[in-house]
Structure formats: structure tokens, C-alpha cells
Design an enzyme around this catalytic site. Structure first.
Site, short mmCIF file in Angstrom:
data_model
loop_
_atom_site.label_atom_id
_atom_site.label_comp_id
_atom_site.label_asym_id
_atom_site.label_seq_id
_atom_site.Cartn_x
_atom_site.Cartn_y
_atom_site.Cartn_z
N HIS A 160 0.85 -1.19 0.00
CA HIS A 160 0.00 0.00 0.00
C HIS A 160 0.89 1.24 0.00
CE1 HIS A 160 -3.68 2.19 0.51
NE2 HIS A 160 -3.34 2.68 1.69
N GLU A 196 2.60 -0.80 8.18
CA GLU A 196 2.65 -1.82 7.14
C GLU A 196 3.99 -2.54 7.14
OE1 GLU A 196 1.46 -2.44 2.45
OE2 GLU A 196 1.87 -0.41 3.17
N PHE A 244 -9.06 4.34 5.35
CA PHE A 244 -9.60 4.97 6.54
C PHE A 244 -10.81 4.18 7.05
CE2 PHE A 244 -8.11 9.64 5.73
CZ PHE A 244 -6.84 9.28 6.15
#
Length: 408
Positions: free
Chosen positions: A301, A312, A396
Site C-alpha cells: 500500500h 505496514e 480509513f
């Protein structure tokens, strides 16, 4: 009963690196950053973005372009390329068995902002009657369905910046359950406009490296300070592998598995330990019948925000027990196209499998010392034995989606 394999038979891309798959792949492999000061964002706190270059809606979409919003233009262009790439002629397919699933992160701010401005000035008769069909999230899926005669399920998915990846997960399930024979799936977003830019700026999510826009998006770099707003669309054609082989279609890759999860933690911040993303990753591996060591590359991502990249990176280190495969992020080159990002990155992952070539992360010069990752920088990395890759997406609200793609 053996579960059918799901094939990727077509790709369509419209990104800041160019219009079409070849242009995008060339730009990403070159590590060419596309961020620049954006005249259309003049006056907002962070006036830079990654825009699709040279896109003319009338040329790309045709005479009906006037009634559609920009994110629909991008989606329809990508879908048309993907269908042609898959060697489908829509008038000849059984439209009732063809589905469409498109992820979009936000409704059209172009249409909304114009209508709000007019109503604030009591110019009610000047508000376009097309405002609602242009601004709604389902517009891209609906217009693809109309244009290409896809008469099966036509769905809009919104899981913030994981939307494009989530759409692909849903599409695969439609094929596995037998509800569709072909699904056009992916994501689209056109959010390089003042409202969205200002809102993300107020959240502190955007890079403020205005003296060096091209170097602003730098995933996993020690000096990252936020993402650069981007736009684009990615559409993939999915169908059961046996069906694709029967019609002698080009099979680019297999969609081997997926995993989704929710953090259940915070409306904007990722879980600090990446617990949700880890669950999604392990679920995707389990769905694909693979172990971590089977994954030869991760298309991360990698937004270039301090928090996301840290979470991450730590998550990947845990999943792979400290021995991560080569990691890249297209957002260094393309910026963050929000709801389209996961689909664009899935398409790039397919191309990585086909070419055994991992694109570099643009701009990343110095890996964050707190992260133990094997990041690809400066130049492409060749992986002749590459058999499976993973693509991660987060949004989100705690949305996570991980896709596992395998070589044919």
C-alpha cells in the site's frame, strides 16, 4: 468438489504515468515520479498532485462524455481497454452473466462543489439535473454496465483507499459462487480538486514538500512526510480459468486468493500494530493455499505517510518472520489515487508476474531505519523464479484487503 481457478484475462489502466497499460507500466518501471504543482489547485494549502496527462474525455469516451464525471471517464476508458485486452466483443457475450464491481473512495466533489456553490447563492435553477447521477459512487459501475452491455450484478464498493482491492475480492466471489461468468472489476477516482485536497491537508495527510514536488511521495523513506493526491482507474477482467481456456483467451495471471478485515480501532488511524492487516494477509494466504515463503514479491500500500508505512512495514516483517520478499510501492511514481489505488496496484502485480520484473519505488533514498524490509529502489529487479505476489491495500476506517496473484 475442486474450487475453480479464477483468471485475469484483461487489464486496463489510466494513471498519471499515462493512458493505457503500456504507458503506465513503462513509467512505473522507470521510477518516474509524476507529482507536480497543479494549476487547478492554486490557492489551496498543498497545490500539487499527480494527474493523468493528456486525457481528453470526448476522445476517450465519446459523445456522451458531457453527462459523466471525470472519475467515470477514467473508469470507462480503463474498462474498454481491459475488455479488448481480454479479447471479448461485448455484443457477443451473454450480458446477463457479466458483472461489474467498481470501487470508489469518495463521491464526485466536482459535481457536488458546483451544486453547493449555486445553492448557496440561491441559483437553484442553475443546478444541473445531472448532479445526482454524476456524483454518486455507483456512477462508474453503472456507466460501464450501460456502455458494454454488462447486465449482471453492477455494484459500487467503498472502503476508502482499499476500495479498488475490495471490489476485486467481491468480483472473485461472484465467479466462485457461479453468479457470473465474467466480471469487470477495479477502482476509479478523480479527486485532484480543491475540496478533497484541502480536507486531506487539514488532516495532515499530504506531503508539504512543495519545493520538490517530484520528490514528495517517497514510500518507506526515512524522510517521508505524507502522500501526494493522485487520480486514475484500473479495471481487470476476471473469469473462471477453464472458461477462459475454452475460448482461447489470453490468461495473464491467476487470482489465487484474497483476505479482508477491519481494524475496529480508529476512524482514520491504522491499528498501531497492524493487527487487522496481518489478519487479512494471513487469510489471503490461507485462501490461496500458500505459505509466506511462497510469496516472491509484495506490492505494498505504501502511501508515504509516516504512520501507514511504519505499520505496514512492521506487519510485513511479522508475516514473513523478518525475511520479507522484495517490496515496492507504485505511489512513489503515481501518487495516491485513493479508491483506485488497490486496483491499479493489482494490475501492476499481474504485470510483475508476467514479466518477472519488479518496478522500483520512486524517490525512496533512505529506508526508514525502524523498518526491516527489502525495498526495490533505483531500478527494476528481475525475479526469474517469481510464482506468486501479494498486493496490500488499507483504508480509513480500518479497512484492509490483501490480494494474492499467481503465475499461470
Amino acid at each position: 468438489m475442486t474450487r475453480p481457478q479464477i483468471a485475469v484475462t484483461g487489464l486496463g489502466l489510466v494513471t498519471p504515468a499515462g493512458i493505457g497499460v503500456p504507458a503506465t507500466w513503462s513509467g512505473v518501471c522507470a521510477g518516474r515520479a509524476t507529482a507536480a504543482i497543479d494549476p487547478d489547485l492554486d490557492g489551496v494549502p498543498v497545490p500539487m498532485s499527480c494527474r493523468v496527462p493528456g486525457f481528453d474525455a470526448r476522445t476517450a469516451v465519446g459523445s456522451q462524455a458531457w453527462r459523466m464525471d471525470r472519475f467515470v471517464h477514467l473508469a470507462l476508458t480503463a474498462a474498454t481497454e481491459a475488455v479488448a485486452d481480454a479479447k471479448w466483443d461485448p455484443p457477443t457475450w451473454d450480458g446477463a452473466r457479466v458483472g461489474v464491481v467498481v470501487g470508489v473512495g469518495t463521491e464526485s466533489k466536482y459535481a457536488t462543489a458546483l451544486a453547493v456553490e449555486k445553492t448557496q447563492h440561491r441559483q437553484y435553477e442553475s443546478v444541473s439535473p445531472l448532479t445526482v447521477p454524476r456524483m454518486t459512487l455507483n456512477a462508474a459501475a453503472a456507466e460501464i454496465s450501460i456502455a458494454l452491455g454488462a447486465l449482471g450484478p453492477s455494484l459500487a464498493v467503498s472502503t476508502a483507499c482499499a476500495s479498488g482491492a475490495t471490489a476485486l475480492c467481491m468480483a472473485r466471489d461472484l465467479l466462485l459462487t457461479g453468479r457470473c461468468d465474467v466480471v469487470l472489476a477495479g477502482g476509479a477516482e478523480a479527486a485532484c480538486e480543491p475540496v478533497t485536497s484541502t480536507c486531506f491537508s487539514r488532516m495532515g495527510a499530504l506531503s508539504t514538500r512543495l519545493r520538490d514536488p517530484a520528490g514528495a511521495s517517497r514510500p518507506f523513506d526515512a524522510d517521508r512526510d505524507g502522500f501526494v493526491l493522485g487520480e486514475g482507474a484500473g479495471i481487470l477482467v476476471l473469469e473462471r480459468n477453464d472458461d477462459a481456456r475454452a475460448r482461447r483467451a489470453p490468461v495473464r495471471a491467476l487470482f489465487a486468493g484474497h483476505g479482508t478485515s477491519s481494524d475496529g480501532y480508529h476512524y482514520a488511524a491504522a491499528h498501531p500494530e497492524g493487527a487487522g492487516l496481518e489478519r487479512a494477509f494471513r487469510a489471503a494466504l490461507n485462501d490461496a493455499g500458500l505459505e509466506p515463503d511462497d510469496i516472491g514479491h509484495v506490492n505494498a500500500h505504501g502511501t508515504s505517510t509516516p504512520m501507514n508505512d511504519r505499520v505496514e512495514g512492521l506487519t510485513l516483517a511479522r508475516v514473513f518472520a523478518g525475511h520479507t520478499p522484495p517490496v515496492t510501492s507504485a505511489k512513489g511514481a503515481l501518487g495516491h489515487s485513493l479508491g483506485a489505488a488497490g486496483a491499479i496496484e493489482a494490475a501492476l502485480s499481474v504485470l510483475t508476474l508476467q514479466t518477472r520484473t519488479i518496478p522500483p519505488i520512486a524517490n525512496t533514498d533512505r529506508l526508514d531505519p525502524d523498518l526491516d524490509l527489502d525495498i526495490v529502489t533505483k531500478a527494476v529487479r528481475n525475479r526469474p523464479a517469481l510464482r506468486a505476489v501479494a498486493s496490500t491495500s488499507c483504508g480509513f476506517g480500518g479497512h484492509n484487503a490483501v490480494l494474492v496473484l499467481a503465475a499461470c
